[in-house]
Design an enzyme around this catalytic site. Sequence first.
Site, PDB file in Angstrom:
ATOM      1  N   HIS A  78       0.841  -1.205   0.000  1.00  0.00           N
ATOM      2  CA  HIS A  78       0.000   0.000   0.000  1.00  0.00           C
ATOM      3  C   HIS A  78       0.872   1.250   0.000  1.00  0.00           C
ATOM      4  CE1 HIS A  78      -3.550  -2.445   0.270  1.00  0.00           C
ATOM      5  NE2 HIS A  78      -3.042  -3.050   1.328  1.00  0.00           N
ATOM      6  N   ALA A 142       1.070  -3.788  14.152  1.00  0.00           N
ATOM      7  CA  ALA A 142       0.441  -2.556  13.671  1.00  0.00           C
ATOM      8  C   ALA A 142       0.234  -1.582  14.819  1.00  0.00           C
ATOM      9  CB  ALA A 142      -0.891  -2.876  13.008  1.00  0.00           C
TER      10      ALA A 142
END
Length: 167
Positions: A78, A142
């Site tokens: 991404h 994350a």
Amino acid sequence: MISTLKAFKKNDPACKNYLEIIFLYPGFHAIIMYRIAHFFYNIHLFFIARLISQITRFFTQIEIHPGATIGKNLFIDHGCGIVIGETTIIGDNCIIYHGVTLGGTGKDKGKRHPTIGNNVMIGAGSIILGPIVIGDNAKIGAGSIVVKDVDQKTTVVSKYSKNKNDL
């Protein structure tokens, strides 16, 4: 470039073919342009190196300082919002997801950004700051904020809680 293509194909289950990577993957574009900018940086053409870096940032939303050192087969998934500082060192076969910062604390001179070992996975939104070392085969979960060294083969996650007594 071929090994970078293969790294993207291997690490992205949504990828259908190499043409898709070449034309549609900003992470791939950022890495290729970083390699060109890094070449100019190494021959002390700093303005050209930074110009290439900034143009790449404009188109990809990925900022890689041309002074950073990046090993083989980096996979940026991404990519939007990634920042990689000037004295960052990234080993081989690493994976970086969107929103990651490999930055400085503002306190250090000289080597002021992280050193990332081989085969490290850095999850989305993670912030790794300062001249610290992330060991080989480590995983950064994350949203983690990392300001201390991480041993090899270690998984790091930040604790989040809705209960104010847990903070």
